[in-house]
Design a protein around this motif. Structure first.
Motif, PDB file in Angstrom:
ATOM      1  N   LEU A  18      46.118  28.686  52.801  1.00 28.23           N
ATOM      2  CA  LEU A  18      46.451  29.291  51.508  1.00 28.23           C
ATOM      3  C   LEU A  18      45.207  29.990  50.972  1.00 28.23           C
ATOM      4  O   LEU A  18      44.092  29.721  51.424  1.00 28.23           O
ATOM      5  N   ILE A  19      45.407  30.872  49.973  1.00 29.30           N
ATOM      6  CA  ILE A  19      44.241  31.557  49.418  1.00 29.30           C
ATOM      7  C   ILE A  19      44.337  31.643  47.892  1.00 29.30           C
ATOM      8  O   ILE A  19      45.396  31.937  47.338  1.00 29.30           O
ATOM      9  N   VAL A  20      43.221  31.308  47.252  1.00 28.52           N
ATOM     10  CA  VAL A  20      43.091  31.356  45.796  1.00 28.52           C
ATOM     11  C   VAL A  20      42.117  32.472  45.455  1.00 28.52           C
ATOM     12  O   VAL A  20      40.983  32.471  45.946  1.00 28.52           O
ATOM     13  N   TRP A  21      42.529  33.395  44.609  1.00 30.66           N
ATOM     14  CA  TRP A  21      41.662  34.496  44.206  1.00 30.66           C
ATOM     15  C   TRP A  21      41.168  34.293  42.775  1.00 30.66           C
ATOM     16  O   TRP A  21      41.958  34.112  41.853  1.00 30.66           O
ATOM     17  N   ASP A  22      39.859  34.358  42.613  1.00 24.41           N
ATOM     18  CA  ASP A  22      39.256  34.341  41.278  1.00 24.41           C
ATOM     19  C   ASP A  22      39.048  35.788  40.845  1.00 24.41           C
ATOM     20  O   ASP A  22      38.327  36.549  41.511  1.00 24.41           O
ATOM     21  N   LEU A  23      39.678  36.149  39.735  1.00 25.17           N
ATOM     22  CA  LEU A  23      39.680  37.535  39.259  1.00 25.17           C
ATOM     23  C   LEU A  23      38.773  37.745  38.048  1.00 25.17           C
ATOM     24  O   LEU A  23      38.959  38.697  37.282  1.00 25.17           O
ATOM     25  N   ALA A  24      37.789  36.873  37.871  1.00 26.05           N
ATOM     26  CA  ALA A  24      36.949  36.955  36.667  1.00 26.05           C
ATOM     27  C   ALA A  24      36.334  38.344  36.492  1.00 26.05           C
ATOM     28  O   ALA A  24      36.234  38.842  35.371  1.00 26.05           O
ATOM     29  N   HIS A  25      35.925  38.955  37.600  1.00 29.61           N
ATOM     30  CA  HIS A  25      35.318  40.283  37.507  1.00 29.61           C
ATOM     31  C   HIS A  25      36.250  41.371  38.027  1.00 29.61           C
ATOM     32  O   HIS A  25      35.801  42.458  38.390  1.00 29.61           O
ATOM     33  N   SER A  26      37.544  41.063  38.061  1.00 27.83           N
ATOM     34  CA  SER A  26      38.547  42.020  38.526  1.00 27.83           C
ATOM     35  C   SER A  26      39.518  42.395  37.412  1.00 27.83           C
ATOM     36  O   SER A  26      39.806  43.581  37.207  1.00 27.83           O
ATOM     37  N   ALA A  27      40.028  41.388  36.720  1.00 28.37           N
ATOM     38  CA  ALA A  27      41.038  41.636  35.692  1.00 28.37           C
ATOM     39  C   ALA A  27      40.429  42.492  34.580  1.00 28.37           C
ATOM     40  O   ALA A  27      39.462  42.095  33.941  1.00 28.37           O
ATOM     41  N   GLY A  28      40.973  43.676  34.393  1.00 35.04           N
ATOM     42  CA  GLY A  28      40.430  44.602  33.408  1.00 35.04           C
ATOM     43  C   GLY A  28      39.330  45.490  33.956  1.00 35.04           C
ATOM     44  O   GLY A  28      38.859  46.395  33.275  1.00 35.04           O
ATOM     45  N   ALA A  29      38.922  45.237  35.194  1.00 31.94           N
ATOM     46  CA  ALA A  29      37.879  46.067  35.816  1.00 31.94           C
ATOM     47  C   ALA A  29      38.491  47.172  36.666  1.00 31.94           C
ATOM     48  O   ALA A  29      37.906  48.245  36.818  1.00 31.94           O
ATOM     49  N   PHE A  30      39.656  46.899  37.215  1.00 31.20           N
ATOM     50  CA  PHE A  30      40.383  47.886  38.036  1.00 31.20           C
ATOM     51  C   PHE A  30      41.795  47.338  38.238  1.00 31.20           C
ATOM     52  O   PHE A  30      42.066  46.182  37.893  1.00 31.20           O
ATOM     53  N   PRO A  31      42.693  48.133  38.816  1.00 33.55           N
ATOM     54  CA  PRO A  31      44.049  47.611  39.045  1.00 33.55           C
ATOM     55  C   PRO A  31      43.999  46.522  40.110  1.00 33.55           C
ATOM     56  O   PRO A  31      43.500  46.775  41.206  1.00 33.55           O
ATOM     57  N   VAL A  32      44.466  45.354  39.776  1.00 34.88           N
ATOM     58  CA  VAL A  32      44.492  44.239  40.717  1.00 34.88           C
ATOM     59  C   VAL A  32      45.939  44.089  41.182  1.00 34.88           C
ATOM     60  O   VAL A  32      46.870  44.340  40.416  1.00 34.88           O
ATOM     61  N   GLY A  33      46.113  43.664  42.408  1.00 36.77           N
ATOM     62  CA  GLY A  33      47.478  43.475  42.896  1.00 36.77           C
ATOM     63  C   GLY A  33      47.647  42.131  43.552  1.00 36.77           C
ATOM     64  O   GLY A  33      47.604  42.023  44.769  1.00 36.77           O
ATOM     65  N   VAL A  34      47.850  41.096  42.764  1.00 32.62           N
ATOM     66  CA  VAL A  34      47.946  39.761  43.365  1.00 32.62           C
ATOM     67  C   VAL A  34      49.220  39.589  44.186  1.00 32.62           C
ATOM     68  O   VAL A  34      49.208  38.938  45.234  1.00 32.62           O
TER      69      VAL A  34
END
Lengths: 396, 396
Positions: free
Chosen positions: B179-195
């Motif tokens: 499984l994989i867990v993504w930490d988006l602390a420096h992603s959310a609001g920084a660019f379009p993220v596509g979880v």
């Protein structure tokens, strides 16, 4: 100088036409909290930006505020820290205790908050080899034996207002080689608590009830000095690290209570709490207790005189009572809705409990008499027996 | 209609004389947040008191706000919920993943936040039979094998700004049965993220950086729909219960993402976040990304032209870059203090990184040019070489 409760009351915003007896669920707004949070937002966040962590003291706020809570719960200064929610703090305390013991059982009672029991269940399920055992509140003392790793007790029962004997249960736990965690959600700000004198190993609590920090205010955790340098935090967070800004890849617990910090503190909620604590600084806790007992005695006497259909479930014995009064009635939900409709705000707890919190900081004898009069009228006229009072809301 | 970044900038309070390039650590104050929180305090807490849980919608706020975050991270609506801190959400995600797997290894990389690694270490120490393995960021793909239960990756490196390939790593994890867990602390609001598109099993993030929710703003957690009804929460909190107000003594997880709620939501912090999200509603994320790349390219070119002593550590390749630019220098700490002294606010990350966040919502090309000019002057004159710039603050 005795505490001036008229002066403390004047520092709260109490809406017109409301008698508020639900401060044991959510305390009212201290006037100063609005200005304090506005300052935190405008002058600190707005002007200092990232520099607020140093300049406004945000980084040290959890322990600075923790020291102010320490006085209210009889803790040694430097052994309380703020953060997260009560549930998280319960988990931290239990996990630390289990780590110190080879025994397999968490003991609690059926009068504990379900929320505490849930966190214990989640921890046990995660660990696999531990289990939660619950007994009736009056059976806890006898049930503490050599199989028990940790006893998890909420001092005041959220439904009945019955108060456990902290010293007796702590002593029994220690005698049997167990640790004890005290949940003070309905104790802190309700009466003088003595975690150090009472032998607590850990204590946890929330601040949005009797302490008036507002919705979602942060929780606190106390670790007895004898465990402060050895307790291992399961939630080993960045801000509980010995040197958070060294950015080492290995966790090393911080000094003492600091290790119970986890992530970034909720600075806005802490600002509201600090304003609320300014009022607490004016309060002698023995005066508070005396007034609380007068208020609850008067309410019990008044309701029993006017509402024979309601059954008191709170102990009459002062030593066994918190700062709330509960009555049971099969139609408790509808009766409470009718009361709220009339401006007397208490709350309902399933299956049949009408719950009233008494908070000397702003509850007056006139409030008590007014609430008794409204409740008496509702019970006498059957005004609660209307369909709209029987529709359950999401939050009760 | 393209996003009007002059209009979004006008909605923030930006102090006079400051060029703020630290929005990747703490975003600035949206003007509307002050009024929004004041309303939450005065009209909701003050007037509604306990009734705010229903009347003001506090109880549903974590999922209501979560739905607004969902758009920003490319998640399915109804699968994101707010609460707690990022560290707590990391713990929840990892614990859920480990519970779904018999394998023993959490894999992460040495470029991950130490805070994430600490939470993984605490979980492993608590469980006893699991361990954290870290490899260099560029070695992660190859290191994912059949021993790995869960991969924990922060998409953008907090020091270098290097961005991982979410699709490639997620695909590799799934191929190997992890499984994989993504930490988006420096992603959310920084660019379009596509979880969803990127194959994340869980994703977590904070809101006080690029999302501008203020100090201590709440975190979020995403659980992929395929796990939503089976993920077991280790932090099995009251508000994640199927029926919180039934007060049952046994925990039963709530529906889907609701089970990732723990305790009482931080209502004041959520109010600030909601005001910040009103600005995000005006932003097209592709416009944001285009502008972010223009800003970061321009800053890199400017600094490289004027400051030969600084070494770029952020990838030049757009596909591998977040929305920050970092340079290294042995005297990075003092140089950053000199910059801050001159009103250019970035931050320093040990041992030698100068870090600059670029946030199109309020960062302009004039800000970039101004920052380059000041940095160039400091480097040319050696103005950083003063004792007062070398004294380490508690928070760097």
């Amino acid at each position: 100088m005795p505490t001036d409760f008229a002066k403390t009351r004047a520092q709260f915003h109490l809406p017109e036409g409301v008698i508020y007896l639900d401060g044991n669920s959510l305390g009212p707004l201290p006037h100063a909290a609005a200005a304090r949070v506005a300052g935190c937002i405008g002058q600190e966040w707005g002007e200092m930006l990232i520099r607020g962590w140093n300049k406004a003291g945000w980084m040290d706020q959890p322990s600075r505020v923790g020291d102010r809570i320490a006085r209210l719960i009889g803790a040694e200064a430097g052994h309380v820290v703020m953060g997260d929610t009560l549930s998280i703090k319960v988990y931290q305390a239990l996990a630390s205790c289990l780590q110190m013991s080879d025994r397999k059982v968490i003991l609690s009672d059926t009068g504990n908050f379900p929320s505490d029991l849930y966190m214990a269940q989640g921890l046990c399920a995660t660990l696999g080899d531990r289990s939660l055992k619950t007994v009736a509140p009056e059976a806890v003392l006898e049930a503490i034996d050599e199989t028990v790793a940790v006893v998890l007790i909420t001092e005041v029962d959220y439904r009945t207002g019955r108060r456990h004997d902290m010293k007796a249960l702590s002593a029994r736990a220690h005698e049997k080689g167990a640790l004890i965690v005290w949940d003070l959600a309905h104790s802190a700000g309700a009466f003088p608590v003595g975690v150090a004198e009472g032998g607590a190993d850990f204590a946890v609590g929330c601040t949005y009830k009797y302490l008036n920090s507002g919705p979602g205010g942060p929780a606190f955790i106390y670790v007895a000095p004898r465990h402060a340098e050895t307790a291992r935090p399961a939630l080993s967070g960045w801000l509980g690290h010995e040197a958070p800004f060294a950015f080492d890849t290995d966790y090393r617990p911080g000094r003492g209570i600091e290790r119970m910090r986890v992530g970034t503190p909720p600075v806005l909620q802490l600002a509201a709490l600090e304003a609320a604590l300014d009022i607490w600084d004016q309060v002698d806790l023995d005066d508070l207790r005396a007034r609380s007992l007068e208020l609850t005695d008067r309410f019990i006497a008044g309701v029993e005189a006017t509402c024979p259909g309601l059954t008191l479930v709170t102990p009459r014995d002062h030593a066994r009572r918190g700062s709330q009064v509960s009555f049971s009635h099969p139609e408790g939900y509808a009766i409470m809705q009718a009361l709220i409709h009339e401006g007397v705000i208490g709350d309902f707890r399933a299956p049949d409990i009408l719950r009233f919190g008494f908070t000397p900081l702003y509850t007056t004898f006139e409030d008590v008499d007014g609430a008794v009069a409204v409740l008496g009228r509702i019970m006498t006229t059957g005004a609660w027996d209307r369909p709209e009072f029987k529709t359950r809301a999401k939050v009760t």
